[in-house]
Design an enzyme around this catalytic site. Structure first.
Site, PDB file in Angstrom:
ATOM      1  N   SER A  51      -5.180  -3.560 -12.836  1.00 23.04           N
ATOM      2  CA  SER A  51      -4.539  -2.469 -13.463  1.00 23.04           C
ATOM      3  C   SER A  51      -3.177  -2.891 -13.202  1.00 23.04           C
ATOM      4  CB  SER A  51      -4.824  -1.175 -12.525  1.00 23.04           C
ATOM      5  OG  SER A  51      -4.558  -1.386 -11.092  1.00 23.04           O
ATOM      6  N   ASP A 340       1.398   6.719  -8.181  1.00 26.84           N
ATOM      7  CA  ASP A 340       0.350   7.474  -7.739  1.00 26.84           C
ATOM      8  C   ASP A 340       0.041   6.657  -6.472  1.00 26.84           C
ATOM      9  OD1 ASP A 340      -1.011   5.039  -8.306  1.00 26.84           O
ATOM     10  OD2 ASP A 340      -1.905   5.595 -10.249  1.00 26.84           O
ATOM     11  N   HIS A 343      -0.318   2.547  -7.273  1.00 28.41           N
ATOM     12  CA  HIS A 343       0.562   1.533  -8.114  1.00 28.41           C
ATOM     13  C   HIS A 343       2.071   2.140  -8.020  1.00 28.41           C
ATOM     14  CE1 HIS A 343      -3.433   2.071 -10.210  1.00 28.41           C
ATOM     15  NE2 HIS A 343      -3.440   0.651 -10.380  1.00 28.41           N
TER      16      HIS A 343
END
Length: 353
Positions: A51, A340, A343
């Site tokens: 991600s 978040d 990240h």
């Protein structure tokens, strides 16, 4: 461009893109103060992994690991959520812009992708993926094998557009980024724990390094030569892992960090070996563990105030679908290192990149 000290196979400065550029140009075989020629052009950046450099690959997958909804993309162009796991850009975007290639690195699976974009690079990365084949299966995302298959397809498209010779030149001179390992440790091993019955931490990190090595050799065989491989971060200091493994005070989970450090040590040694044995390769270990620790230990130095929770919701556990428009976000994300619970913010990435 200003001269700088070139460090062999490790990096702890805040100018990651400049370092990568230097590796692309002069390799990793000496320590020297250099000034880079301004007329050298890197044709493309090609990213694999998870991600951190997922540019929207997961948008159309049947998975909960997505970021194509608000508040993700809050500070992106027109406030648009694109599938990037950030409030704005990812490190892949920052690196292609720093190298003067283009403003943003698109996902290979972007349905609106123009074939001209293929010439300057794409990302095959899929949020939630990892080196362990079990990791992507848990959440239904693209594995390293899937990304490799797409890369082969991409090479075929390049050959159709520009021919065999130019395709090989693009691959040989491009910068390849490989970013994985966090989900293997944080999710597959510690949180979900499906590997704990089979492996202790030393043997599991061996599995990870072996899989990473195989993947690097695979893309090398397909033409990649300039490859930057990211270390694991201090996963025990991610807000989610503080919540799950850091006790009532949500301290950094040292057991998790120790596992990441062990993996990083083994990965670095393996990359040194590959760099010696794969002809014409320039393979580098990119240390993000120590820079992140430095930021967390002294946030004020970097213009930050909050490093133990994310900007979204409570910041303790929210990530992906748990970070959504129904939850509040912090009033000023530029004061937060994490967007978040997993990240970094755009500000966090800009410090590292």
């Amino acid at each position: 461009m200003e001269p700088f000290v070139f460090m062999k196979l490790s990096y702890s400065s805040s100018r990651l893109a400049t370092f990568l550029f230097s590796v692309v140009l002069i390799g990793v075989h000496s320590v020297a103060r250099v000034t880079l020629p301004e007329n050298v052009i890197v044709p493309a950046v090609i990213a694999f992994g998870d991600s951190i450099v997922d540019q929207g690959a997961n948008n159309n997958l049947t998975t909960v690991v997505k970021a194509n909804f608000s508040p993700y993309g809050k500070d992106f162009v027109a406030g648009k959520p694109t599938g990037r796991f950030s409030n704005n850009k990812t490190p892949a975007d920052m690196i292609v812009e720093e190298l003067g290639i283009k403003e943003l690195l698109p996902a290979y699976l972007d349905p609106s992708l123009d074939e001209k974009e293929l010439l300057t690079g794409v990302s095959f990365a899929s949020g939630g993926s990892g080196y362990d084949p079990q990791t992507p299966k848990i959440v239904g995302v693209l594995s390293c094998s899937d990304q490799l298959r797409q890369f082969k397809e991409y090479i075929g498209k390049l050959k159709h557009i520009v021919g065999e010779k130019r395709t090989q030149s693009i691959l040989a001179n491009s910068l390849f980024l490989v970013v994985a390992g966090s989900d293997d440790l944080a999710n597959t091993y510690f949180t979900i724990g499906i590997r704990k019955l089979q492996y202790d931490i030393p043997s599991y990190t061996n599995l990870m390094v072996s899989s990473a090595s195989d993947f690097i050799k695979d893309i090398y065989q397909l033409g990649a030569r300039r490859i930057g491989v990211f270390s694991a971060p201090p996963i025990g200091c991610l807000p989610s892992q503080r919540t799950l493994g850091g006790g009532g005070l949500r301290r950094c989970a040292e057991k998790y960090n120790n596992a990441a450090s062990l993996y990083n040590k083994k990965l670095k040694q393996q990359l040194e070996y590959l760099n010696r044995t794969l002809a014409q390769s320039r393979i580098i270990y990119l240390d993000i563990y120590n820079p992140i620790v430095a930021i967390i230990e002294n946030p004020i130095k970097y213009g930050l105030e909050v490093v133990d929770r994310g900007c979204c919701g409570t910041g303790n556990i929210e990530v992906s679908i748990l970070c959504n428009h129904l939850l509040p976000t912090c009033p000023d994300d530029s004061k937060y290192f994490f967007w978040d619970s997993y990240h970094p913010t755009n500000k966090g990435y800009s410090i590292l990149c």
